[in-house]
Design a protein around this motif. Sequence first.
Motif, PDB file in Angstrom:
ATOM      1  N   GLU A  62      13.577  -2.775  -3.721  1.00 13.86           N
ATOM      2  CA  GLU A  62      12.417  -3.407  -4.306  1.00 13.86           C
ATOM      3  C   GLU A  62      11.380  -2.359  -5.208  1.00 13.86           C
ATOM      4  O   GLU A  62      10.534  -2.896  -5.853  1.00 13.86           O
ATOM      5  CB  GLU A  62      11.525  -3.855  -3.067  1.00 13.86           C
ATOM      6  N   CYS A  63      11.625  -1.104  -4.562  1.00 12.95           N
ATOM      7  CA  CYS A  63      10.624  -0.066  -5.191  1.00 12.95           C
ATOM      8  C   CYS A  63      11.708   0.791  -5.989  1.00 12.95           C
ATOM      9  O   CYS A  63      12.522   1.279  -5.468  1.00 12.95           O
ATOM     10  CB  CYS A  63       9.936   0.635  -4.181  1.00 12.95           C
ATOM     11  N   ASP A  64      11.215   1.099  -7.092  1.00 13.05           N
ATOM     12  CA  ASP A  64      11.972   2.133  -7.954  1.00 13.05           C
ATOM     13  C   ASP A  64      11.727   3.519  -7.980  1.00 13.05           C
ATOM     14  O   ASP A  64      11.879   4.401  -8.766  1.00 13.05           O
ATOM     15  CB  ASP A  64      12.005   1.741  -9.492  1.00 13.05           C
ATOM     16  N   GLY A  65      10.748   3.938  -6.931  1.00 16.20           N
ATOM     17  CA  GLY A  65      10.223   5.049  -6.708  1.00 16.20           C
ATOM     18  C   GLY A  65      11.181   5.960  -6.220  1.00 16.20           C
ATOM     19  O   GLY A  65      12.226   5.896  -5.358  1.00 16.20           O
ATOM     20  N   THR A  66      11.500   7.400  -6.819  1.00 22.34           N
ATOM     21  CA  THR A  66      12.396   8.338  -6.264  1.00 22.34           C
ATOM     22  C   THR A  66      11.590   9.630  -5.804  1.00 22.34           C
ATOM     23  O   THR A  66      10.314   9.528  -5.753  1.00 22.34           O
ATOM     24  CB  THR A  66      13.353   8.871  -7.375  1.00 22.34           C
ATOM     25  N   VAL A  67      12.189  10.635  -5.320  1.00 22.23           N
ATOM     26  CA  VAL A  67      11.538  11.856  -4.592  1.00 22.23           C
ATOM     27  C   VAL A  67      10.478  12.459  -5.390  1.00 22.23           C
ATOM     28  O   VAL A  67       9.263  12.979  -4.873  1.00 22.23           O
ATOM     29  CB  VAL A  67      12.709  12.837  -4.543  1.00 22.23           C
ATOM     30  N   ILE A  68      10.295  12.188  -6.974  1.00 25.71           N
ATOM     31  CA  ILE A  68       9.191  12.757  -7.499  1.00 25.71           C
ATOM     32  C   ILE A  68       7.878  11.970  -7.639  1.00 25.71           C
ATOM     33  O   ILE A  68       7.038  12.324  -8.059  1.00 25.71           O
ATOM     34  CB  ILE A  68       9.714  12.643  -9.127  1.00 25.71           C
ATOM     35  N   ASP A  69       8.223  10.910  -6.896  1.00 28.15           N
ATOM     36  CA  ASP A  69       6.968   9.796  -6.671  1.00 28.15           C
ATOM     37  C   ASP A  69       6.396  10.121  -5.531  1.00 28.15           C
ATOM     38  O   ASP A  69       5.540   9.465  -4.921  1.00 28.15           O
ATOM     39  CB  ASP A  69       7.420   8.462  -6.761  1.00 28.15           C
ATOM     40  N   TRP A  70       6.859  10.860  -4.476  1.00 33.74           N
ATOM     41  CA  TRP A  70       6.558  11.231  -3.176  1.00 33.74           C
ATOM     42  C   TRP A  70       5.168  12.190  -3.149  1.00 33.74           C
ATOM     43  O   TRP A  70       5.479  13.200  -3.626  1.00 33.74           O
ATOM     44  CB  TRP A  70       7.616  11.612  -2.232  1.00 33.74           C
ATOM     45  N   PHE A  71       4.066  11.803  -2.320  1.00 34.52           N
ATOM     46  CA  PHE A  71       3.115  12.590  -2.119  1.00 34.52           C
ATOM     47  C   PHE A  71       2.715  12.949  -0.672  1.00 34.52           C
ATOM     48  O   PHE A  71       3.317  12.157  -0.069  1.00 34.52           O
ATOM     49  CB  PHE A  71       1.704  11.867  -2.695  1.00 34.52           C
ATOM     50  N   SER A  72       2.219  14.017  -0.353  1.00 34.81           N
ATOM     51  CA  SER A  72       2.255  14.558   1.004  1.00 34.81           C
ATOM     52  C   SER A  72       1.009  13.608   1.518  1.00 34.81           C
ATOM     53  O   SER A  72       0.151  13.285   0.671  1.00 34.81           O
ATOM     54  CB  SER A  72       1.907  16.007   0.971  1.00 34.81           C
ATOM     55  N   VAL A  73       1.140  13.201   2.517  1.00 40.92           N
ATOM     56  CA  VAL A  73       0.197  12.696   3.561  1.00 40.92           C
ATOM     57  C   VAL A  73      -0.475  13.425   4.729  1.00 40.92           C
ATOM     58  O   VAL A  73       0.252  14.310   5.467  1.00 40.92           O
ATOM     59  CB  VAL A  73       0.831  11.575   4.169  1.00 40.92           C
ATOM     60  N   ASP A  74      -1.902  13.536   4.411  1.00 41.86           N
ATOM     61  CA  ASP A  74      -2.572  14.106   5.648  1.00 41.86           C
ATOM     62  C   ASP A  74      -2.536  13.227   6.847  1.00 41.86           C
ATOM     63  O   ASP A  74      -2.794  12.017   6.924  1.00 41.86           O
ATOM     64  CB  ASP A  74      -3.884  14.028   5.351  1.00 41.86           C
ATOM     65  N   GLU A  75      -1.749  13.598   8.065  1.00 48.58           N
ATOM     66  CA  GLU A  75      -1.779  13.089   9.227  1.00 48.58           C
ATOM     67  C   GLU A  75      -2.835  12.430   9.724  1.00 48.58           C
ATOM     68  O   GLU A  75      -2.734  11.333  10.388  1.00 48.58           O
ATOM     69  CB  GLU A  75      -0.595  14.064  10.190  1.00 48.58           C
ATOM     70  N   GLU A  76      -3.984  13.116   9.458  1.00 47.43           N
ATOM     71  CA  GLU A  76      -5.184  12.734  10.235  1.00 47.43           C
ATOM     72  C   GLU A  76      -5.638  11.425   9.397  1.00 47.43           C
ATOM     73  O   GLU A  76      -6.335  10.558   9.995  1.00 47.43           O
ATOM     74  CB  GLU A  76      -6.055  13.727   9.940  1.00 47.43           C
ATOM     75  N   GLU A  77      -5.398  11.170   8.183  1.00 50.53           N
ATOM     76  CA  GLU A  77      -5.807  10.240   7.479  1.00 50.53           C
ATOM     77  C   GLU A  77      -5.072   8.954   7.964  1.00 50.53           C
ATOM     78  O   GLU A  77      -4.039   8.948   8.258  1.00 50.53           O
ATOM     79  CB  GLU A  77      -5.404  10.172   5.940  1.00 50.53           C
ATOM     80  N   LYS A  78      -6.155   7.808   7.882  1.00 54.53           N
ATOM     81  CA  LYS A  78      -5.417   6.443   8.296  1.00 54.53           C
ATOM     82  C   LYS A  78      -5.136   5.789   7.011  1.00 54.53           C
ATOM     83  O   LYS A  78      -6.201   5.675   6.066  1.00 54.53           O
ATOM     84  CB  LYS A  78      -6.574   5.562   9.099  1.00 54.53           C
ATOM     85  N   PHE A  79      -4.118   5.049   6.945  1.00 58.38           N
ATOM     86  CA  PHE A  79      -3.815   4.069   5.843  1.00 58.38           C
ATOM     87  C   PHE A  79      -3.775   2.603   6.065  1.00 58.38           C
ATOM     88  O   PHE A  79      -3.536   2.415   7.183  1.00 58.38           O
ATOM     89  CB  PHE A  79      -2.632   4.495   4.944  1.00 58.38           C
TER      90      PHE A  79
END
Length: 79
Positions: A62-79
Amino acid sequence: MIEIEVKAKGTYLKEHYPFEDVPKLSDKKLCIHCDKVFTVKDFKVFKDETGFEYICCPNALECDGTVIDWFSVDEEEKF
Ligand SMILES: [Zn+2]
Protein backbone atom coordinates in the motif's frame (compact mmCIF):
# COMPACT_ATOMS: atom_id res chain seq x y z
CA MET A 1 9.12 -6.64 -7.08
CA ILE A 2 9.05 -9.86 -5.09
CA GLU A 3 8.79 -9.94 -1.34
CA ILE A 4 11.61 -11.81 0.38
CA GLU A 5 11.13 -13.47 3.72
CA VAL A 6 13.89 -12.38 6.07
CA LYS A 7 14.23 -14.45 9.22
CA ALA A 8 17.35 -12.90 10.78
CA LYS A 9 16.13 -9.34 10.56
CA GLY A 10 18.74 -7.85 12.90
CA THR A 11 21.58 -9.32 10.85
CA TYR A 12 19.90 -8.36 7.61
CA LEU A 13 19.55 -4.78 8.74
CA LYS A 14 23.22 -4.57 9.76
CA GLU A 15 24.30 -5.85 6.35
CA HIS A 16 21.88 -3.88 4.18
CA TYR A 17 21.04 -0.69 6.04
CA PRO A 18 22.29 2.13 3.78
CA PHE A 19 23.21 4.58 6.54
CA GLU A 20 25.65 4.53 9.42
CA ASP A 21 23.39 4.29 12.44
CA VAL A 22 21.68 0.95 12.10
CA PRO A 23 18.47 1.10 14.11
CA LYS A 24 17.54 -1.50 16.69
CA LEU A 25 14.68 -3.81 15.79
CA SER A 26 12.74 -2.35 18.70
CA ASP A 27 13.19 1.24 17.49
CA LYS A 28 10.24 3.22 16.21
CA LYS A 29 10.43 5.01 12.88
CA LEU A 30 8.12 7.28 10.97
CA CYS A 31 7.55 6.50 7.31
CA ILE A 32 7.03 9.82 5.56
CA HIS A 33 5.26 8.16 2.65
CA CYS A 34 2.33 6.73 4.59
CA ASP A 35 2.88 8.99 7.61
CA LYS A 36 2.69 6.04 10.01
CA VAL A 37 4.91 5.09 12.91
CA PHE A 38 6.09 1.49 12.92
CA THR A 39 8.51 -0.75 14.77
CA VAL A 40 11.68 -1.41 12.79
CA LYS A 41 11.39 -5.20 13.16
CA ASP A 42 8.24 -5.11 11.00
CA PHE A 43 10.14 -3.96 7.91
CA LYS A 44 9.64 -5.85 4.66
CA VAL A 45 12.18 -6.67 1.99
CA PHE A 46 11.48 -6.63 -1.72
CA LYS A 47 13.74 -7.62 -4.59
CA ASP A 48 13.50 -6.08 -8.06
CA GLU A 49 14.32 -7.59 -11.47
CA THR A 50 18.01 -6.74 -11.11
CA GLY A 51 18.25 -8.55 -7.79
CA PHE A 52 18.57 -5.36 -5.78
CA GLU A 53 16.98 -5.71 -2.37
CA TYR A 54 14.98 -2.88 -0.89
CA ILE A 55 14.24 -2.49 2.79
CA CYS A 56 10.63 -1.32 2.74
CA CYS A 57 7.94 0.14 4.91
CA PRO A 58 5.86 -2.50 6.76
CA ASN A 59 2.83 -1.06 4.97
CA ALA A 60 4.11 -2.10 1.55
CA LEU A 61 2.56 -2.61 -0.96
CA GLU A 62 0.00 0.00 0.00
CA CYS A 63 2.96 2.26 0.76
CA ASP A 64 5.95 2.63 -1.57
CA GLY A 65 8.21 4.00 1.15
CA THR A 66 11.64 2.47 1.62
CA VAL A 67 14.32 2.76 4.26
CA ILE A 68 15.35 6.21 2.98
CA ASP A 69 11.89 7.52 3.87
CA TRP A 70 12.19 6.54 7.54
CA PHE A 71 12.56 9.25 10.09
CA SER A 72 13.52 8.86 13.72
CA VAL A 73 10.74 9.19 16.23
CA ASP A 74 11.11 10.71 19.63
CA GLU A 75 9.62 8.07 21.93
CA GLU A 76 8.23 10.78 24.18
CA GLU A 77 6.23 12.30 21.39
CA LYS A 78 2.64 11.25 20.92
CA PHE A 79 1.35 10.63 17.46
ZN1 LIG B 1 5.09 3.74 4.60
